[in-house]
Write an enzyme that holds these catalytic residues in place. Structure first.
Site, PDB file in Angstrom:
ATOM      1  N   ASP A 350       0.859  -1.174   0.000  1.00 14.92           N
ATOM      2  CA  ASP A 350       0.000   0.000   0.000  1.00 14.92           C
ATOM      3  C   ASP A 350       0.901   1.232   0.000  1.00 14.92           C
ATOM      4  O   ASP A 350       1.888   1.296   0.734  1.00 14.92           O
ATOM      5  CB  ASP A 350      -0.917  -0.001   1.218  1.00 14.92           C
ATOM      6  CG  ASP A 350      -1.905   1.144   1.182  1.00 14.92           C
ATOM      7  OD1 ASP A 350      -3.001   0.937   0.640  1.00 14.92           O
ATOM      8  OD2 ASP A 350      -1.560   2.234   1.683  1.00 14.92           O
ATOM      9  N   ILE A 351       0.585   2.232  -0.842  1.00 17.38           N
ATOM     10  CA  ILE A 351       1.363   3.467  -0.903  1.00 17.38           C
ATOM     11  C   ILE A 351       1.003   4.314   0.321  1.00 17.38           C
ATOM     12  O   ILE A 351      -0.178   4.623   0.554  1.00 17.38           O
ATOM     13  CB  ILE A 351       1.070   4.240  -2.192  1.00 17.38           C
ATOM     14  CG1 ILE A 351       1.434   3.381  -3.417  1.00 17.38           C
ATOM     15  CG2 ILE A 351       1.826   5.568  -2.228  1.00 17.38           C
ATOM     16  CD1 ILE A 351       1.030   3.995  -4.731  1.00 17.38           C
ATOM     17  N   GLU A 393      -4.512   2.288  -4.444  1.00 14.96           N
ATOM     18  CA  GLU A 393      -3.068   2.265  -4.237  1.00 14.96           C
ATOM     19  C   GLU A 393      -2.593   0.947  -3.657  1.00 14.96           C
ATOM     20  O   GLU A 393      -1.459   0.827  -3.195  1.00 14.96           O
ATOM     21  CB  GLU A 393      -2.660   3.417  -3.311  1.00 14.96           C
ATOM     22  CG  GLU A 393      -3.048   3.273  -1.859  1.00 14.96           C
ATOM     23  CD  GLU A 393      -4.472   3.760  -1.570  1.00 14.96           C
ATOM     24  OE1 GLU A 393      -4.762   4.021  -0.405  1.00 14.96           O
ATOM     25  OE2 GLU A 393      -5.277   3.876  -2.522  1.00 14.96           O
TER      26      GLU A 393
END
Length: 482
Positions: A350-351, A393
Site C-alpha cells: 500500500d502506498i 493504491e
C-alpha cells in the site's frame, strides 16, 4: 508455417512444370528426327533412281567417240537423243538428261537444246577429276541455269587414270518439283520442312518461301555444319529465315549431300503446357492469396482475442495484472502448493499517505506514483513471481516456491528501493517521493484458500501502517526490519 508450405508447393510446381516442359521438348526432338528420317528415305529414292539412270546411260555410250561435238555421225546423234529421251522419262522429277564431253561441252540433251553449251559445274574448272566414275551434285541458281530456273545438277563424270576428264552424264532436277513434293506433306502452323544441300543452300521449303530459295543458312555454332553431319541431329534454335524458335530434327541423305530438316514451332509445341502452367499458376496465386487472407484474418482474430484477454486481465493504468486475474493466479498457485506441499508467500503493498499525494499534487501525479510503483515491482520480481494491482493504491505480489524468510527479503528489497531511489515529478516539476508499507503472509496448514492468505497479508499490512508505515510486517509476527 503456412508461408513455408506455400513456398514449398510453389517450388515443387516450378520444378515439376520445368521438367515436364523439358520432357515435351525432348519428345518432340525425337519426333523431329524420326520424321526427317522418313522424309529422307522418301526423297532419297529420287536421287537413287537418277543415279541409276546416269550409270545406265554412261554404260551405253563411248565417252571418247560418241560425245564428240559437233558429232560427225548423224546416226550417233539420233541414237543418243533417243536414249536420253527414253531414260529421262523413267524418273519423275527429272527435267533433262544431258551428255557432255571432256571439255564439259554438252554433246546431247533430252529436252532442252543446250548442245554446244559449256557446263558451269565446279568440276569443269578443276585441274583434275577422280579416275573412273564420280558423282557430283550442285545447286545452280537461275542466273546460271540453262533453263533460267533454280535447279539441282546431278552428274557422273568419267576420268582417266591420270585424272583427265573424259566426259559424263548429267540429270537436271528442277527445284519446283522438290518444292511441290515437300509441300505435299501436311504440317501444323508454325512448323517447317526444308531441304538444304551440304553448303546450307535452301532448295525447298514447306510452307513455301520463294524469296529464300537459294539462300544459305547454317545451324547454331554449337552444332556441326550441314556438310559435316554424319546422319541425324537435333537442336533448338531461332530460324534465320523467319525468326521463329523451333525444335529442329536433321537427317542427312545417305550417299547424297542433302539434309532434310523438320522444325516444330516451339511455341506451338509448348502451347498446351503453357496453358496448363498458367492455369496452375493462377490457381496457386488464388490459393496463396486466399490462404494469406485467411491467415491474416486468423492472426487479426487471435490478436484481438489476445488484446481482449489482456484488457480483461490487465490493469489499464499500470499494465500489470488486475485484481480478478491476480486472484485467479493466486488460486491456482495456492492449490498447487497445497497439492505438492510447496511453500507459497504473498505480499500486500500500500502506498503510504496516498490521499495526501493526490490532494497536494493532483490526481495525475498520484497516477504517476501508482505507475512508478508498478514499474519497480516489475523490475524486482523474479520470472516465476506475479504482481498485480488490487485497486486504488493497493498491490499484491505472489511468490511461488518462497517461504517466509525469502518473502521477507524480497519485501524489504522492494520497500528500500521505493524509499531510496523512486522519484516522480508533479505537473509543476516538483519531486514527489513516496514510501510503501508491506504485509507478508506465507502458506500455513490453516489456510483454506488464497483469499485467506491475502486476508492475513492485509492484516499484516494494516499492522505496518499502524506501526509507522514504510515497513514490512510478517503476518502473525513482529515487524520485519533488516
Amino acid at each position: 508455417m503456412l508461408l513455408l508450405l506455400l513456398v514449398t508447393i510453389g517450388g515443387w510446381l516450378v520444378v515439376d512444370f520445368s521438367r515436364e516442359g523439358e520432357r515435351i521438348v525432348a519428345e518432340r526432338s525425337r519426333l523431329a528426327i524420326h520424321r526427317s528420317q522418313l522424309i529422307n528415305r522418301s526423297f532419297s529414292d529420287t536421287f537413287l533412281a537418277a543415279d541409276y539412270v546416269l550409270r545406265d546411260v554412261i554404260g551405253r555410250v563411248s565417252v571418247v567417240r560418241d560425245l564428240a561435238y559437233p558429232q560427225p555421225d548423224a546416226g550417233v546423234s539420233k541414237r543418243l537423243d533417243a536414249l536420253l529421251k527414253e531414260k529421262v522419262a523413267t524418273v519423275t522429277g527429272l527435267t533433262d538428261l544431258v551428255l557432255f564431253n571432256g571439255d564439259c561441252i554438252f554433246a546431247a540433251a533430252a529436252n532442252y537444246p543446250t548442245q554446244g553449251t559449256r557446263s558451269r559445274q565446279r568440276f569443269c574448272n578443276a585441274a583434275r577429276v577422280d579416275p573412273g566414275q564420280s558423282l557430283h551434285i550442285q545447286y545452280m541458281p537461275p542466273d546460271k541455269s540453262a533453263s533460267g530456273r533454280p535447279v539441282v545438277l546431278m552428274s557422273r563424270t568419267v576420268g582417266s587414270p591420270d585424272g583427265v576428264l573424259l566426259g559424263g552424264a548429267m540429270v537436271v532436277i528442277d527445284l519446283e518439283y522438290a518444292q511441290k513434293w515437300i509441300a505435299a506433306f501436311e504440317i501444323d502452323e508454325g512448323d517447317v520442312l526444308a531441304i538444304v544441300d551440304a553448303d546450307g543452300t535452301l532448295l525447298a521449303r514447306n510452307p513455301p518461301l520463294p524469296e529464300a530459295i537459294g539462300r544459305r543458312t547454317s545451324p547454331p555454332l554449337s552444332q556441326p555444319g550441314f556438310g559435316e553431319l554424319d546422319s541425324s541431329a537435333t537442336f533448338t534454335a531461332v530460324s534465320p529465315m523467319d525468326g521463329r524458335e523451333r525444335i529442329f530434327g536433321l537427317s542427312k541423305l545417305e550417299r547424297f549431300p542433302f539434309v532434310v530438316i523438320v522444325g516444330f514451332d516451339k511455341l506451338g509445341v509448348l502451347a498446351g503446357w503453357q496453358h496448363r502452367a498458367w492455369q496452375f499458376a493462377v490457381g496457386y496465386i488464388l490459393l496463396s492469396v486466399l490462404s494469406l487472407l485467411a491467415l491474416r484474418v486468423q492472426l487479426a482474430t487471435e490478436r484481438q482475442r489476445e488484446e481482449m484477454r489482456k484488457l480483461a486481465n490487465t490493469d489499464a493504468l499500470t499494465g500489470i495484472a488486475n485484481r480478478r486475474y491476480l486472484m485467479d493466479l493466486g488460486g491456482r498457485e495456492f492449490r498447487r502448493a497445497k497439492r505438492y506441499g510447496n511453500p507459497l508467500s504473498v505480499l500486500m503493498l500500500d502506498i503510504d499517505k496516498f490521499k495526501s499525494i493526490n490532494d497536494r499534487w493532483g490526481h495525475p501525479a498520484g497516477d504517476r506514483v501508482i505507475q512508478e510503483l508498478a514499474n519497480v515491482m516489475m523490475f524486482l520480481v523474479r520470472a516465476q513471481d506475479m504482481c498485480g494491482r488490487l485497486g486504488g493504491e493497493e498491490f499484491a505480489l505472489i511468490l511461488p516456491e518462497t517461504d517466509t524468510s525469502g518473502a521477507a527479503l524480497i519485501a524489504e528489497r522492494l520497500r528500500k528501493t521505493v524509499d531510496e531511489s523512486t522519484v516522480v515529478h508533479a505537473d509543476d516539476g516538483t519531486v514527489v517521493r513516496f514510501t510503501v508499507s508491506i504485509g507478508i503472509a506465507s502458506l500455513t496448514p490453516g489456510d483454506a484458500s488464497f483469499d485467506a492468505m491475502l486476508q492475513r497479508a492485509d492484516k499484516a499490512l494494516y499492522q505496518a501502517k499502524e506501526d509507522g508505515r514504510n515497513r514490512s510486517v510478517i503476518a502473525g509476527n513482529q515487524p520485519y526490519l533488516e
